[in-house]
Scaffold this active site. Structure first.
Site, short mmCIF file in Angstrom:
data_model
loop_
_atom_site.label_atom_id
_atom_site.label_comp_id
_atom_site.label_asym_id
_atom_site.label_seq_id
_atom_site.Cartn_x
_atom_site.Cartn_y
_atom_site.Cartn_z
N TYR A 146 -35.52 130.29 41.47
CA TYR A 146 -35.56 129.90 40.05
C TYR A 146 -35.76 131.14 39.17
O TYR A 146 -35.17 131.26 38.10
CB TYR A 146 -36.66 128.88 39.80
CG TYR A 146 -36.86 128.55 38.34
CD1 TYR A 146 -35.83 128.02 37.58
CD2 TYR A 146 -38.09 128.79 37.71
CE1 TYR A 146 -36.01 127.71 36.23
CE2 TYR A 146 -38.28 128.49 36.37
CZ TYR A 146 -37.24 127.95 35.64
OH TYR A 146 -37.42 127.67 34.30
N ARG A 153 -29.65 134.29 33.57
CA ARG A 153 -29.48 133.54 32.32
C ARG A 153 -29.94 134.37 31.14
O ARG A 153 -29.25 134.46 30.11
CB ARG A 153 -30.29 132.23 32.41
CG ARG A 153 -30.28 131.44 31.12
CD ARG A 153 -30.87 130.05 31.28
NE ARG A 153 -32.24 130.00 31.78
CZ ARG A 153 -32.97 128.89 31.87
NH1 ARG A 153 -32.44 127.74 31.50
NH2 ARG A 153 -34.20 128.92 32.33
N TYR A 206 -43.39 132.52 27.93
CA TYR A 206 -44.21 132.48 29.15
C TYR A 206 -44.57 133.89 29.58
O TYR A 206 -43.73 134.79 29.53
CB TYR A 206 -43.44 131.83 30.31
CG TYR A 206 -43.36 130.32 30.33
CD1 TYR A 206 -44.16 129.52 29.52
CD2 TYR A 206 -42.47 129.68 31.20
CE1 TYR A 206 -44.06 128.13 29.58
CE2 TYR A 206 -42.37 128.30 31.26
CZ TYR A 206 -43.17 127.52 30.45
OH TYR A 206 -43.07 126.16 30.50
N ARG A 219 -38.08 123.23 23.65
CA ARG A 219 -38.63 121.97 24.18
C ARG A 219 -37.80 120.76 23.80
O ARG A 219 -37.79 119.75 24.49
CB ARG A 219 -40.07 121.79 23.72
CG ARG A 219 -41.01 122.88 24.18
CD ARG A 219 -41.17 122.89 25.69
NE ARG A 219 -42.06 123.97 26.13
CZ ARG A 219 -42.26 124.27 27.41
NH1 ARG A 219 -41.64 123.58 28.37
NH2 ARG A 219 -43.05 125.25 27.75
N GLU A 326 -40.76 115.53 36.70
CA GLU A 326 -40.28 116.05 35.42
C GLU A 326 -39.45 114.96 34.75
O GLU A 326 -38.75 114.21 35.42
CB GLU A 326 -39.45 117.32 35.65
CG GLU A 326 -39.09 118.04 34.36
CD GLU A 326 -38.48 119.42 34.60
OE1 GLU A 326 -39.14 120.27 35.24
OE2 GLU A 326 -37.33 119.63 34.17
#
Ligand code: 3EB
Length: 336
Positions: A146, A153, A206, A219, A326
């Site tokens: 990930y 990305r 983060y 979000r 999730e």
């Protein structure tokens, strides 16, 4: 009349007949390839077992759509919105866009291809992205996959000048059981409004504990389509601030997710041009890491969202090894 951008369809819809000309694309949950997807219709396969609910979701434009394929992306668009899908095999030799492990390169390649297509076709604004990665929590080349994906990305967003807070789309990134890296998106001629959650640190901020490059998503996003306003809620997990909470407890994680969704809907309602958003009107995709957690997670979500909410449950790996559940969602309001 309310414009219906999103619908859960029964699996039987793929069994034939002329598709609705306004159909932009599909997603299909299942380990086997869907049969009978009409020619030219982009379909994102989620290589995951569907545990409960309809395995097909469809996105509709406001008028007859046109299909195309460019830079490896299959897409359909209606002059206002585009849905597209790209699948990238992790073949280091074929992906010469950068150095680094296969999934990093595949991620960078997928996003560079999408950004090129959006520029060529005049849909500059990414609204919502769905990322599915095989073996998401596995470590290779000294880094969790990930986190490798996040580097690729990030590099593509940076190169395209898209690391601007207002233009970061809503997204999900989940681990599936096989297949290539798969990225699907909705993009518009018009921008969305990005929403952040006051209970959570913005993901693009983060700290480095979660990997060398922070994930690139907001979000939630609010977008206008035809006579409606759409709310896209990103994958939402049991994270407060930037920390995972309630490790090992699927019910407590689900409750934390509901509290996060509630806070996010309040924030979205403040930014909305229409009435307030409520949990009971959400359509949602629920990712459960362990299938034996389905019943307790479902009981908790039914209690919080009510029986009317349209939910589909599937087995998938959440991007942090300590997260078990999730939830991503969308809702639509008619604007007068
Ligand atoms: C989180 O809040 C949980 O990497 O695109 C949720 C939504 C998550 C999107 C992404 C990751 C992504 O960090 C994980």
């Amino acid at each position: 009349m309310q414009h219906d951008l999103h619908r859960f369809l029964s699996g039987a819809v793929l069994a034939g007949g002329q598709p609705d000309p306004a159909l932009l694309g599909l997603s299909w949950i299942g380990l086997v390839e869907p049969t009978c997807v009409p020619q030219g219709l982009p379909c994102q396969q989620l290589h995951a077992p569907c545990l409960l609910g309809e395995p097909v979701e469809a996105w509709f434009g406001a008028r007859p759509a046109e299909a195309g394929a460019l830079h490896g992306v299959r897409y359909r668009h209606d002059g206002e919105l585009m849905f597209g899908v790209i699948e990238v095999v992790e073949d280091v030799a074929a992906l010469d866009c950068s150095s680094g492990p296969g999934l990093q390169r595949a991620g960078q390649h997928a996003y560079e291809s999408v950004f090129r297509l959006l520029a060529d076709e005049g849909y500059p604004h990414l609204w919502r992205i769905w990322n599915y990665l095989p073996r998401i929590n596995e470590e290779t080349d000294g880094l969790e996959r990930y986190r490798q994906f996040n580097i690729g990305r990030h590099l593509a967003f940076e190169a395209a000048g898209r690391l601007v807070m207002d233009s970061i789309p809503a997204a999900s990134a989940l681990g599936v059981q096989g297949g290539p890296l798969s990225v699907a998106f909705l993009a518009g001629r018009a921008p969305t409004r990005s929403i952040e959650n006051p209970r959570q640190l913005s993901a693009f901020r983060y700290p480095a504990d979660y990997g060398p490059c922070s994930p690139t998503f907001s979000r939630a996003a609010l977008g206008r389509h035809a006579d409606s306003e759409w709310l896209f809620v990103s994958g939402t997990a049991s994270i407060v601030g930037h920390q995972s909470v309630h490790p090992g407890d699927p019910v407590a994680q689900t409750r934390e997710i509901v509290t996060n969704l509630d806070a996010l809907l309040a924030e979205a309602s403040r930014c909305s041009a229409g009435p307030a958003y409520h949990l009971s009107e959400l359509g949602a995709r629920v990712y459960v890491r362990h299938p034996e957690h389905l019943a307790p997670v479902q009981a908790e979500l039914t209690r919080a969202l009510g029986a009317a909410a349209q939910l589909v449950y599937l087995q998938a790996d959440v991007c942090r090894a300590d997260l078990l559940v999730e939830v991503e969602a969308q809702a639509c309001h008619l604007l007068s």
